[in-house]
Design an enzyme around this catalytic site. Structure first.
Site, PDB file in Angstrom:
ATOM      1  N   PRO A  86     -72.135  -2.305  45.262  1.00 17.03           N
ATOM      2  CG  PRO A  86     -71.892  -4.389  44.202  1.00 17.03           C
ATOM      3  CD  PRO A  86     -72.867  -3.561  44.993  1.00 17.03           C
ATOM      4  CB  SER A 115     -66.838  -3.600  43.887  1.00 16.26           C
ATOM      5  OG  SER A 115     -66.335  -4.063  42.656  1.00 16.26           O
ATOM      6  CD  GLN A 136     -69.155  -7.536  42.629  1.00 15.18           C
ATOM      7  OE1 GLN A 136     -68.281  -6.705  42.848  1.00 15.18           O
ATOM      8  NE2 GLN A 136     -69.155  -8.314  41.565  1.00 15.18           N
ATOM      9  CE1 TYR A 138     -68.917  -7.912  38.045  1.00 17.86           C
ATOM     10  CE2 TYR A 138     -67.082  -6.571  38.799  1.00 17.86           C
ATOM     11  CZ  TYR A 138     -68.356  -6.669  38.270  1.00 17.86           C
ATOM     12  OH  TYR A 138     -69.049  -5.532  37.953  1.00 17.86           O
ATOM     13  NE  ARG A 173     -70.446  -0.057  31.461  1.00 22.77           N
ATOM     14  CZ  ARG A 173     -69.701  -0.896  32.156  1.00 22.77           C
ATOM     15  NH1 ARG A 173     -68.452  -0.612  32.431  1.00 22.77           N
ATOM     16  NH2 ARG A 173     -70.201  -2.033  32.586  1.00 22.77           N
ATOM     17  CG  HIS A 281     -73.773  -3.895  36.292  1.00 24.42           C
ATOM     18  ND1 HIS A 281     -73.346  -5.153  36.623  1.00 24.42           N
ATOM     19  CD2 HIS A 281     -72.691  -3.094  36.475  1.00 24.42           C
ATOM     20  CE1 HIS A 281     -72.067  -5.118  36.975  1.00 24.42           C
ATOM     21  NE2 HIS A 281     -71.648  -3.880  36.906  1.00 24.42           N
ATOM     22  NE  ARG A 284     -71.147   0.640  35.310  1.00 25.14           N
ATOM     23  CZ  ARG A 284     -70.231   1.522  34.950  1.00 25.14           C
ATOM     24  NH1 ARG A 284     -70.574   2.770  34.727  1.00 25.14           N
ATOM     25  NH2 ARG A 284     -68.970   1.162  34.808  1.00 25.14           N
ATOM     26  CB  SER A 313     -80.892  -0.598  38.509  1.00 22.24           C
ATOM     27  OG  SER A 313     -79.829  -1.531  38.585  1.00 22.24           O
TER      28      SER A 313
HETATM   29  C1  LIG Z   1     -69.184   3.040  38.063  1.00 21.16           C
HETATM   30  C2  LIG Z   1     -69.917   1.815  38.451  1.00 21.16           C
HETATM   31  C3  LIG Z   1     -69.194   0.674  38.761  1.00 21.16           C
HETATM   32  C4  LIG Z   1     -69.861  -0.487  39.138  1.00 21.16           C
HETATM   33  N1  LIG Z   1     -69.130  -1.574  39.512  1.00 21.16           N
HETATM   34  C5  LIG Z   1     -69.765  -2.697  39.904  1.00 21.16           C
HETATM   35  C6  LIG Z   1     -69.023  -3.805  40.366  1.00 21.16           C
HETATM   36  O1  LIG Z   1     -67.817  -3.765  40.464  1.00 21.16           O
HETATM   37  N2  LIG Z   1     -69.723  -4.918  40.686  1.00 21.16           N
HETATM   38  C7  LIG Z   1     -71.086  -5.003  40.603  1.00 21.16           C
HETATM   39  O2  LIG Z   1     -71.679  -6.039  40.889  1.00 21.16           O
HETATM   40  N3  LIG Z   1     -71.804  -3.925  40.213  1.00 21.16           N
HETATM   41  C8  LIG Z   1     -71.192  -2.788  39.880  1.00 21.16           C
HETATM   42  N4  LIG Z   1     -71.917  -1.698  39.520  1.00 21.16           N
HETATM   43  C9  LIG Z   1     -73.374  -1.750  39.583  1.00 21.16           C
HETATM   44  C10 LIG Z   1     -73.860  -1.331  40.969  1.00 21.16           C
HETATM   45  O3  LIG Z   1     -73.517  -2.290  41.933  1.00 21.16           O
HETATM   46  C11 LIG Z   1     -75.381  -1.163  41.014  1.00 21.16           C
HETATM   47  O4  LIG Z   1     -75.995  -2.316  40.492  1.00 21.16           O
HETATM   48  C12 LIG Z   1     -75.840   0.065  40.233  1.00 21.16           C
HETATM   49  O5  LIG Z   1     -74.985   1.157  40.434  1.00 21.16           O
HETATM   50  C13 LIG Z   1     -77.243   0.440  40.701  1.00 21.16           C
HETATM   51  O6  LIG Z   1     -77.755   1.476  39.945  1.00 21.16           O
HETATM   52  P1  LIG Z   1     -77.756   3.019  40.413  1.00 21.16           P
HETATM   53  O7  LIG Z   1     -76.365   3.497  40.178  1.00 21.16           O
HETATM   54  O8  LIG Z   1     -78.743   3.623  39.485  1.00 21.16           O
HETATM   55  O9  LIG Z   1     -78.146   3.049  41.860  1.00 21.16           O
HETATM   56  C14 LIG Z   1     -71.280  -0.520  39.173  1.00 21.16           C
HETATM   57  C15 LIG Z   1     -71.988   0.638  38.879  1.00 21.16           C
HETATM   58  C16 LIG Z   1     -71.329   1.807  38.541  1.00 21.16           C
HETATM   59  C17 LIG Z   1     -72.126   3.044  38.280  1.00 21.16           C
END
Ligand SMILES: Cc1cc2nc3c(=O)[nH]c(=O)nc-3n(C[C@H](O)[C@H](O)[C@H](O)COP(=O)(O)O)c2cc1C
Length: 390
Positions: A86, A115, A136, A138, A173, A281, A284, A313
């Site tokens: 997501p 998401s 997903q 929140y 960030r 995440h 992040r 991740s």
């Molecule tokens: C720009 C961005 C927005 C994200 N938004 C969400 C989100 O809305 N909900 C959530 O559970 N994870 C969010 N994530 C985390 C991703 O679901 C995921 O855990 C993460 O991107 C995995 O790492 P990777 O980018 O290295 O594959 C976000 C990640 C990024 C990069």
């Protein structure tokens, strides 16, 4: 123009190449929104490096003339053991990205996780992903907002929901702070100048309109500050008690996303969850935290007989999906890898990203001496190999 794009996508050999193409097409503030991580971005890099540091030892003279990448998740068979994680506000990265990815995941038969903070409504994404969608959640500071999302997800036909646990505080960030990023979006002179340098992105964005967190659109119209927006989206009060209420409320499969400690995973199993996503995440949230590849074996060892274990991740290569599997994961999610694809070339770019991951996966399976995912295990981990007597 389209031809040129297809030709340059065909020259992209890996996800990093797509990332570079995306970087050249997208204004800096929007590229940083997806590419960046928390603070020094140590955790972001550590995720990628930790996977790539893991050596798997091939076994030869196994007939691998036929390779099967299929994997089953909650009773459904997918074409590959990875799906789209997501990602909130992805249409700010490339206009229309959410729907492109949801449709593509359906076509390629891989899961798509919508998401809560997507820039497209969960109903539209459920329709586009057509049975391949998961939702997903929140958990909001306002219970009625959370309940609203859950009942909408139910009505839209989602059968799997993952509740994200790793946002007790918003990630800090640094790139977004420097870029003065705000939700809802603000067009500052700096942002306008950056957009002017990326005309294709700017024109496409104009056509699609300003992206926003679509599931909350009505609520946010009345928000007067960023703090108020945050409170609507997430809450520091999310606790095991809140999880118990969600478990009692949601009749479908329930996963907790953002697990990094084996004891938290055990507790999820005790509370009747169906699975977990070992995730930070994508680096992040917590810059001082561990890479998911570092904590995955301990977590899988504690709960893999009770829960479905998904990991994300840092996955940038098909071989990383095999590494994850050897470390104990049943399935993987990729976030940036597919986002970079969309950024590099819209739907065709995302298609290229999936094709590259699949190509790498098939090659790596063959090289490893495994005909399918069931043939990959901890005995392939070089660190776990028996040492010859001295
Ligand atoms: C720009 C961005 C927005 C994200 N938004 C969400 C989100 O809305 N909900 C959530 O559970 N994870 C969010 N994530 C985390 C991703 O679901 C995921 O855990 C993460 O991107 C995995 O790492 P990777 O980018 O290295 O594959 C976000 C990640 C990024 C990069």
């Amino acid at each position: 123009m389209v031809d040129l794009m297809v030709r340059s996508l065909a020259r992209a050999a890996c996800i990093d190449d797509l990332r570079e193409m995306a970087r050249r097409r997208i204004p800096r503030f929007a590229f940083d929104l997806v590419d960046g991580g928390a603070e020094n971005e140590r955790n972001l890099r550590r995720n990628v490096e930790a996977f790539q540091e893991i050596a798997l030892t091939p076994r030869y003279m196994v007939d691998v003339s036929s390779i099967d990448t299929q994997a089953t998740l909650f009773g459904k068979t997918y074409a590959a053991p990875f799906g789209m994680a997501p990602i909130g506000m992805l249409n700010a990265f490339w206009p229309g990205a959410d729907l492109m990815l949801a449709r593509l995941c359906k076509r390629e038969n891989i899961p798509y996780v919508a998401s809560s903070a997507a820039s497209t409504t969960l109903e539209e994404l459920a329709e586009a992903a057509d049975g391949n969608g998961m939702f997903q959640l929140y958990v909001s500071g306002d219970d009625s907002v959370t309940e609203g999302l859950i009942s909408r997800a139910e009505a839209a036909g989602y059968e799997v929901m993952m509740v994200t646990a790793d946002v007790p505080a918003a990630g800090k960030r640094d790139r977004d702070i420097r870029n003065q990023l705000a939700v809802p979006f603000r067009f500052t002179p700096e942002v306008i100048a950056q957009c002017a340098m990326k005309p294709l992105w700017a024109l496409t964005s104009l056509r699609h309109g300003t992206p926003n967190v679509a599931n909350y659109a009505n609520l946010l119209q009345s928000a007067t500050s960023y703090a108020e927006v945050q409170k609507t989206l997430i809450t520091p009060g999310f606790s095991w008690d809140s999880l118990a209420k969600i478990r009692a409320r949601w009749r479908g499969k329930l996963l907790v996303k953002g697990i990094l400690h084996p004891q938290d995973a055990v507790k999820c199993a005790e509370m009747g969850c169906d699975g977990i996503v070992v995730s930070n995440h994508g680096g992040r949230q917590v810059d001082f935290g561990p890479a998911t590849a570092e904590v995955l074996p301990g977590i899988a060892g504690a709960v893999s007989d009770k829960l479905t274990v998904i990991v994300d991740s840092g996955i940038r290569r098909g071989a990383d999906v095999l590494r994850a599997h050897a470390l104990g994961a049943d399935f993987a999610l990729v976030g940036r890898a597919l986002a970079f694809g969309v950024g590099a070339g819209g739907a065709a770019g995302a298609d290229r990203a999936i094709a590259l991951l699949k190509l790498e996966l098939v090659r790596a399976l063959g090289q490893l001496g495994a005909r399918d995912m069931a043939g990959v295990g901890s005995d392939h981990l070089t660190a776990a190999m028996p040492r010859p007597p001295l």
